[in-house]
Design an enzyme around this catalytic site. Structure first.
Site, PDB file in Angstrom:
ATOM      1  N   ARG A  70     -42.897  12.963  -7.284  1.00  0.00           N
ATOM      2  CA  ARG A  70     -42.928  12.023  -8.921  1.00  0.00           C
ATOM      3  C   ARG A  70     -41.447  13.615  -9.410  1.00  0.00           C
ATOM      4  O   ARG A  70     -41.871  14.449  -8.824  1.00  0.00           O
ATOM      5  CB  ARG A  70     -43.708  12.070  -9.276  1.00  0.00           C
ATOM      6  N   GLY A  72     -42.022  16.000 -12.665  1.00  0.00           N
ATOM      7  CA  GLY A  72     -42.737  16.747 -13.678  1.00  0.00           C
ATOM      8  C   GLY A  72     -43.822  18.195 -12.518  1.00  0.00           C
ATOM      9  O   GLY A  72     -43.204  18.039 -10.855  1.00  0.00           O
ATOM     10  N   GLN A  73     -44.829  18.287 -12.557  1.00  0.00           N
ATOM     11  CA  GLN A  73     -45.892  19.651 -12.184  1.00  0.00           C
ATOM     12  C   GLN A  73     -46.955  19.402 -11.444  1.00  0.00           C
ATOM     13  O   GLN A  73     -47.279  17.764 -11.485  1.00  0.00           O
ATOM     14  CB  GLN A  73     -45.957  20.764 -12.245  1.00  0.00           C
ATOM     15  N   TYR A  76     -53.688  16.776 -11.878  1.00  0.00           N
ATOM     16  CA  TYR A  76     -55.476  15.925 -11.591  1.00  0.00           C
ATOM     17  C   TYR A  76     -55.337  14.364 -11.929  1.00  0.00           C
ATOM     18  O   TYR A  76     -55.443  14.325 -12.565  1.00  0.00           O
ATOM     19  CB  TYR A  76     -56.482  17.329 -11.940  1.00  0.00           C
ATOM     20  N   HIS A  77     -55.751  14.276 -10.701  1.00  0.00           N
ATOM     21  CA  HIS A  77     -55.981  12.817 -10.733  1.00  0.00           C
ATOM     22  C   HIS A  77     -57.612  12.757 -10.032  1.00  0.00           C
ATOM     23  O   HIS A  77     -58.531  13.560  -9.239  1.00  0.00           O
ATOM     24  CB  HIS A  77     -55.547  11.769  -9.654  1.00  0.00           C
ATOM     25  N   CYS A 168     -49.352  20.250 -16.116  1.00  0.00           N
ATOM     26  CA  CYS A 168     -47.931  20.246 -15.991  1.00  0.00           C
ATOM     27  C   CYS A 168     -46.636  21.613 -16.550  1.00  0.00           C
ATOM     28  O   CYS A 168     -45.951  21.199 -16.703  1.00  0.00           O
ATOM     29  CB  CYS A 168     -48.013  19.057 -16.589  1.00  0.00           C
TER      30      CYS A 168
END
Length: 219
Positions: A70, A72-73, A76-77, A168
């Protein structure tokens, strides 16, 4: 059929199988296939975007780090976070990438407004913020005129893993969540509001909501 939307509520899932299923769906879909939104809650994981740098993972500890594709950088999920994946034919919708990002940011802003939470987007850093704290991360990829990946909205979760990274890519970025700002703590509640705002904002005529733990990516 093309202006129909399928919303799949996938429940709690590991990141990698869902990511692979997104790829499969996007690679195999035709111009006739219906757009889908996948709503999911992930087990704890750090994901690195295409722009991700190793130094932004400060101390992963026992939480796995997965290299994603994806935009971006690192982010966390984890449990208590609502993740929405946007599998949309943006060519058919006549959206540019920036249009889709803006639509998604406005979708989250409108959802939070329903709970009397004032939030804004930032021109320098995609996502949604409340008083300078990040409440929603956003990262997309476009392939063959279709989007995949999406957003991660903090609802009622343990925010401490964000301290193990520079979220991010921003050192010391503070995080916020819905439940601490007077909103609901149940993901189901926020899912319903998000779907309602999404259908209105993206202009779908028909919505089919499916609750399933099966992540096979058939249209």
């Amino acid at each position: 059929m093309q202006n129909k939307l399928i919303v799949k509520k996938l429940g709690r899932q590991d990141y990698e199988p869902v990511w692979k299923a997104m790829h499969k769906f996007t690679d195999e879909r035709t111009d006739e296939d219906v757009d889908q939104i996948w709503l999911v809650e992930h087990n704890p994981v750090f994901t690195q975007g295409q722009a991700g740098k190793a130094e932004h993972v400060l101390n992963a500890g026992d939480i796995p780090v997965i290299q994603s594709d994806r935009g971006g950088q690192v982010t966390y999920h984890g449990p208590g976070q609502l993740v929405a994946y946007f599998l949309i034919n943006i060519r058919r919708k006549k959206f540019g990438v920036r249009d889709l990002v803006t639509h998604i940011e406005n979708l989250v802003i409108n959802t939070l407004k329903a709970y009397n939470i004032d939030s804004t987007a930032r021109p320098d850093a995609p996502g949604v913020y409340v008083d300078g704290k990040k409440i929603c991360s956003l990262g997309l990829r476009i392939r063959r005129g279709c989007s995949f990946h999406g957003l991660a909205l903090n609802v009622d979760m343990d925010l401490s893993p964000f301290q193990r990274i520079n979220p991010c890519g921003y050192q010391g970025m503070e995080m916020a969540q819905v439940s601490q700002l007077g909103g609901p703590s149940e993901l189901e509640n926020v899912e319903q509001q998000l779907i309602q705002e999404l259908v209105e904002l993206l202009g779908y005529d028909q919505v089919d909501i499916q609750a399933t733990s099966n992540i096979t990516a058939e249209a």
